[in-house]
Scaffold this active site. Structure first.
Site, short mmCIF file in Angstrom:
data_model
loop_
_atom_site.label_atom_id
_atom_site.label_comp_id
_atom_site.label_asym_id
_atom_site.label_seq_id
_atom_site.Cartn_x
_atom_site.Cartn_y
_atom_site.Cartn_z
N PHE B 528 0.78 -1.27 0.10
CA PHE B 528 0.04 -0.14 -0.05
C PHE B 528 0.75 1.30 -0.07
CE2 PHE B 528 -2.70 -3.23 1.92
CZ PHE B 528 -3.91 -3.16 1.30
N PHE B 533 2.69 1.38 3.81
CA PHE B 533 3.02 -0.08 4.51
C PHE B 533 2.65 -1.18 3.61
CE2 PHE B 533 -1.48 0.28 5.48
CZ PHE B 533 -1.72 -1.17 5.37
N GLU B 535 1.15 -5.13 3.60
CA GLU B 535 0.53 -6.19 4.39
C GLU B 535 1.43 -7.46 4.03
OE1 GLU B 535 -3.68 -6.84 3.60
OE2 GLU B 535 -3.80 -8.50 5.03
N ILE B 536 1.37 -8.44 5.21
CA ILE B 536 1.98 -9.63 4.77
C ILE B 536 0.85 -10.50 5.06
CG2 ILE B 536 3.58 -11.57 5.68
CD1 ILE B 536 5.26 -9.12 5.04
N VAL B 537 0.55 -11.25 3.95
CA VAL B 537 -0.79 -11.99 3.67
C VAL B 537 -0.57 -13.38 4.09
CG1 VAL B 537 -2.71 -12.62 2.38
CG2 VAL B 537 -1.55 -10.29 2.01
N CYS B 539 2.32 -16.52 4.70
CA CYS B 539 3.85 -16.87 4.81
C CYS B 539 4.18 -18.10 5.14
CB CYS B 539 4.46 -15.87 5.76
SG CYS B 539 6.16 -16.09 5.97
N GLY B 549 16.15 -22.28 7.85
CA GLY B 549 16.45 -20.96 7.59
C GLY B 549 15.85 -20.11 6.40
N LEU B 571 2.92 -4.90 8.09
CA LEU B 571 1.99 -5.10 8.83
C LEU B 571 1.35 -6.53 8.74
CD1 LEU B 571 -0.12 -1.94 9.45
CD2 LEU B 571 1.46 -2.90 11.04
N ILE B 602 -5.78 -3.29 5.73
CA ILE B 602 -5.49 -4.59 5.86
C ILE B 602 -6.47 -5.27 6.15
CG2 ILE B 602 -5.04 -3.83 8.15
CD1 ILE B 602 -2.59 -5.62 8.15
N TYR B 605 -8.31 -10.26 10.77
CA TYR B 605 -8.44 -11.90 10.81
C TYR B 605 -8.88 -11.94 12.36
CZ TYR B 605 -6.21 -12.81 6.61
OH TYR B 605 -6.03 -13.01 5.26
#
Lengths: 249, 797
Positions: B528, B533, B535-537, B539, B549, B571, B602, B605
């Site tokens: 955005f 920022f 957004e990590i959706v 991972c 690692g 975020l 964002i 959840y």
């Protein structure tokens, strides 16, 4: 031209003797090399067992001395690397495969030594039974029970388990080129260490190794996949053992 | 010339050069042959020259021959040294050309006496085109002659004179002019300025929306155009401005510029090159500061003449554009000047927007036509192309250690040579002992293995995304499916359809981890830029590749990717299993981004924890653990050196066994010999007056004691209540004991006081269960007194 003619005719007794002499020397040399190599391997085994003894001693000392601060547990990634290395450096057996070589099981009266790695069936916190990778602490001959440590989080979780809950891991690799019968064959049901974990799960052999350094390729039972099996994953000989129970969990 | 901004600007720039219509350009105008011609004020040099040429070429042949004869050697007899026919009846003024009759071929030369025919005999069978070419040179020679006369700057004058002679010779020999000597031939540097600037636009702005990116592209075109017509400062001015005694390099560049770029603008006998095509970063470095100032000044002065829409563009964006460019011109490790610069990362971003970039930009960027242009290979970016990564990788830590060395030097206690020497022993593998142990050392960094695997090409990282406007590459689509599979297997609580929707959403991108051509992990994210920022959706790393690692290395790559795109906050809503991972990656539950910036942007959840990670653009994240390891090695080596210098062993301290709790550091035997000095900084923070400190602590202790949750800690624990307490807790402490200690002036430093307070809490946590009443009290009390400590300025906020 002359020499060619000569070579076609049967060798003279002189050359026959000479040739025999050369063969004898070559054989002696090969045997000498063999024995040097075996000797070196013995040395390596000796060094490894010394290291192992020290490791166990250090571990015991760590457990029994209260004054020291609790030992920091290894980071999981490091533990995984160690497990992989131990699988890679597992010695290859040359000759007729004995028990604990490849898929050959231990004899029924075999007792695993202190420090040996085993697959151990334990009750997890949630009550489920699970095969974990563990290390033998001791064996009580009167009760026929093992004391084992979970390989993960060293020394924290100790289990006392009856013999039938313990499967010793192979101590030698079988050579697929010379002793394919000492390996699990395709579609055989086994317990295999899931990569990057310390738990054994039921799996089918997808392909056995082709060369001594190869891993098995196995299909883990996994209900999250449509056909009930994971895609083929590699597991070293060290971490594949026979699965006794045939009923599904 | 498709660019409207450029078109609007060009004539004005030319004017500025030729006549000084804008005040600012006079500073740069050292020469300007024919500038003062009052008869044609509106025309520039170039136009005048071509007018003149057209005039001359329209002459009758006899007149042309007369003109050429002036520059042609006499061929009457071998011994005649005359190298040009001189009119015995010189015209009264040069302008009378038109009116005057052509001289007859029999007219004798004023200097050698031979006829004009003898001078032009070689031209008899020469084609009209060649005659015209020679005439063009004649005009140029005449102009250069004027320039030489008018020019005041010695360096420039010299060059004009040289070119004047060169052209004369060429007319004489009917040859093509070639600038000879030590100047070299263009291009003088690669990549050239144009390439560098276009790279810069890609590098810095490719993440922007198409419209903004177009703006930046227009600005870059305008800048390049300005440079091509800009007048460089003379070597003398350069030396004065920069205060450098040695301007040799600049002088060479200046001479090149005069011969190949500037003079040929008005003098088309000489081959002409664009400044931005033949020069590179080094020239830009010498001229950028002053050019920028002049450019901005010029725009400011002329702002009323600009088209209104261009005015906003130039006045609002251009200064920032130039500042950012300046960073890349003078910065140490700017990638835009690399010969094989490709901007793969941006392609991922531009996926689907390619059509928006004007064709000119596409042709300028080498990365686009390649097959895989629509994804980015972070690996190749770092390695600077196909070259093995090793060479380039070393660059980053080196640059950093240099910076560190500077910092050390400021402190003034470790000489650079020593640091370099130590660096040598660390970098030189021969100086190290034992086999390589990086895989076995338990304290190897978490991402060490992953970094090595990336270096060896075992794993790759790519930023990819779907596009609706453009047909996606098949490989990318396969990878997206692979990512969707990994996410849905690893995140069983997320509905598969939901994962699919987001992974294939063109606004979302995913950093994919590829091993053996297959996806084994990834981070799906949404940028955005307007909200500052990302957004990590999702991972995840596939289960059989975990604890290697990869997750850490993935996140580090994502951090570097965002630093390049100027977004410095992550975020994410983390579920309970993910919190641990995110904490290790530098995320925290403290959210600094104001709620208004992310609320409604964002995805929220239920039951998940919002976490934030602030990025520091100075940190090369993928190399960070490696750098720190290096720094530790350096420190260790420095300590070893110091120890071997001192060679003295002191018996250990015994005072602690005798019950002393703390001694001043400087009283430890031998510590001063190591060069240790009490830190002035710490001294400064410490409250100096013991009475002031006493009162502060007394006040603080009183407040703590009245806190409603302080009751469990008021007095020493009674053995009757907790029989094993004193076996488990080795250093008991309570608020009553602290009050007594305070009275006895035990707390001579705030440190001692804080340590005792902290011990109350840790003792409590050690003895009691975490969710016990006591621990709850300890938690609130701890928060309270840290707040008070900060409030009172006893610890840093």
């Amino acid at each position: 031209m002359q020499t060619e003619n000569k070579s076609q005719s049967p060798p003279s007794p002189y050359y026959r003797t000479k040739l025999r002499g050369l063969y004898t020397t070559a054989r002696a040399d090969a045997e000498a090399e063999c024995s040097i190599l075996r000797h070196a391997l013995d040395k390596i085994a000796e060094i490894k067992s010394l290291l192992e003894e020290r490791r166990i001693a250090a571990k015991m000392a760590g457990v029994y001395s209260d004054s020291d601060p609790p030992r920091k547990t290894m980071r999981r990634g490091v533990l995984m690397t160690l497990l992989q290395q131990s699988a890679m450096t597992l010695p290859l057996w040359i000759g007729n495969p004995p028990p604990l070589c490849g898929a050959t099981p231990a004899s029924s009266d075999y007792v695993a030594k202190q420090g040996d790695k085993v697959a151990a069936r334990v009750k997890a916190v949630d009550g489920d039974e699970q095969w974990i990778l563990a290390e033998v602490v001791s064996y009580n001959h009167s009760t026929n029970k093992y004391e084992v440590d979970d390989i993960d989080e060293e020394g924290k979780e100790r289990h006392t388990l009856s013999r039938r809950r313990i499967i010793p891991l192979p101590q030698w690799k079988a050579n697929p080129e010379t002793d394919p019968e000492a390996l699990f064959s395709k579609d055989q049901l086994v317990l295999a260490l899931y990569p990057q974990t310390t738990c054994f799960y039921r799996a089918l052999i997808h392909t056995p190794p082709h060369r001594p350094q190869d891993d098995y390729s196995v299909l883990f039972e996994d209900t999250s996949y449509a056909d009930g099996y994971s895609p083929p994953l590699n597991v070293a000989q060290r971490y594949v053992v026979a699965c006794k129970e045939n009923k599904k969990k | 010339m498709s660019d409207p901004a450029a078109q609007a600007l060009q004539p004005r720039l030319l004017q500025a050069q030729s006549g000084g219509s804008a005040g600012s350009s006079t500073a740069t105008t050292g020469s300007g042959s024919g500038n003062s011609d009052p008869a044609r004020p509106g025309l520039n040099q170039q136009q005048r020259a071509s007018q003149k040429k057209a005039q001359v070429r329209a002459f009758p042949r006899a007149k042309k021959l007369e003109k050429l004869g002036v520059f042609s050697a006499c061929k009457a007899i071998d011994t005649c040294k005359c190298n040009g026919w001189k009119n015995p009846n010189p015209p009264s003024a040069p302008r009378m050309d038109l009116q005057q009759q052509a001289a007859s071929l029999s007219e004798p030369c004023r200097s050698c006496g031979h006829a004009l025919a003898d001078h032009v005999s070689h031209l008899e069978n020469v084609s009209e085109d060649e005659i015209n070419r020679l005439l063009g040179m004649v005009v140029d020679v005449e102009n250069l002659f004027m320039s030489v006369h008018k020019e005041e700057d010695t360096d420039t004058k010299q060059v004009y004179f040289y070119l004047f002679k060169l052209l004369r010779k060429c007319i004489l020999q009917m040859s093509q002019p070639v600038v000879e000597g030590s100047l070299g031939s263009p291009p003088f540097e690669k990549p050239n300025i144009e390439q560098g600037v276009l790279n810069f636009v890609q590098y810095k702005f490719s993440h922007l929306a198409p419209k903004e990116r177009q703006t930046m592209f227009e600005l870059s075109k305008m800048f390049l155009l300005c440079l091509n017509y800009w007048k460089l400062e003379t070597p003398t001015q350069y030396r004065q401005r920069t205060q450098k005694d040695d301007g040799t390099a600049y002088k060479v560049d200046y001479t090149r510029w005069l011969c190949y770029c500037h003079v040929p603008q008005s003098n088309d006998s000489l081959p002409r090159y664009e400044t931005t095509h033949v020069f590179g970063r080094s020239l830009l470095k010498s001229i950028f500061t002053v050019t920028r100032r002049q450019l901005l000044e010029k725009f400011r002065v002329e702002k009323d003449k600009l088209l209104p829409e261009k005015r906003t563009l130039i006045l609002t964006h251009f200064p920032k554009f130039l500042s950012m460019l300046e960073e890349e011109i003078y910065g140490e490790n700017s990638p835009i000047w690399e010969a094989d610069f490709t901007m793969p990362a941006s392609e991922g971003t531009q996926l689907g927007h390619h059509t928006v970039i004007s064709p000119a930009a596409v042709s300028g960027s080498p990365a686009l036509p390649k097959g895989l242009s629509s994804m980015s290979s972070l690996g190749s970016m770092e390695s600077g192309g196909a070259e093995p990564i090793t060479g380039e990788k070393r660059k980053v830590p080196e640059a950093l250690t240099l910076e560190d060395a500077k910092r050390i030097r400021v402190m003034g206690d470790i000489p650079m040579e020593l640091v370099n020497e130590v660096m040598m022993t660390i970098t030189d593998p021969a100086a190290m002992l034992g086999p390589e142990t990086n895989l076995l050392t338990p304290n190897a960094a978490r991402d060490e293995t992953a970094r090595l695997e990336e270096r060896r090409g075992i794993i790759e990282f790519h930023v990819i995304g779907n596009s609706l406007s453009q047909k996606s590459n098949k490989k990318i689509l396969m990878w997206l499916v692979g990512l969707q599979n990994v996410f849905s297997h690893q995140l069983p609580r997320m509905p598969k359809e939901y994962i699919t929707r987001l992974v294939f959403d063109p606004k979302h991108k995913t950093l994919a981890l590829i091993k053996d051509g297959r996806v084994i992990g990834g981070i799906c994210f949404r940028m955005f830029p307007t909200q500052g920022f990302t957004e990590i959706v999702f991972c995840a790393v596939t289960s059989n590749e975990q604890v290697k690692g990869y997750g850490t290395h993935l996140m580090n790559h994502l951090k570097e990717y965002h630093i390049k795109h100027n977004i410095l906050y992550f975020l994410t809503y983390a579920d309970e299993y993910a919190i641990g991972y995110f904490k290790k990656q530098g995320f925290s539950k403290d959210i600094k981004v104001p709620k208004s910036r992310y609320l409604g942007y964002i995805k929220d959840y239920e039951g998940a924890t919002l976490m934030e990670c602030e990025l520091n653009p100075r940190i090369p994240y993928t190399e960070l653990s490696h750098i720190i390891k290096r720094q530790k090695e350096i420190i260790k080596k420095l300590i070893e050196r110091k120890q071997s210098q001192i060679r003295k062993v002191y018996p250990g301290l015994t005072c602690f066994k005798e019950g002393v709790r703390q001694i001043p550091v400087e009283s430890i035997p031998g510590i001063r010999e190591t060069g240790w000095k009490p830190s002035i900084k710490d001294k400064g923070k410490e409250v100096k007056d013991p009475d002031v400190l006493y009162n502060m602590l007394k006040n603080l202790l009183a407040q703590i004691k009245t806190h409603p949750d302080a009751w469990p800690f008021m007095e020493p624990v009674k053995k009757s209540e907790a029989p094993d307490y004193y076996e488990i807790i080795r250093f008991p402490i309570d608020l009553k004991t602290m009050t007594e200690r305070l009275k006895n002036r035990y707390y001579v430093t705030k440190k001692l006081f804080i340590a005792d307070l902290q011990r109350i809490i840790t003792n409590c946590r050690e003895y009691n269960l975490p969710d016990s009443e006591y621990c709850k009290c300890a938690n609130t009390l701890e928060k309270f007194f840290y707040f008070k400590l900060k409030d009172g300025g006893l610890i840093e906020k």
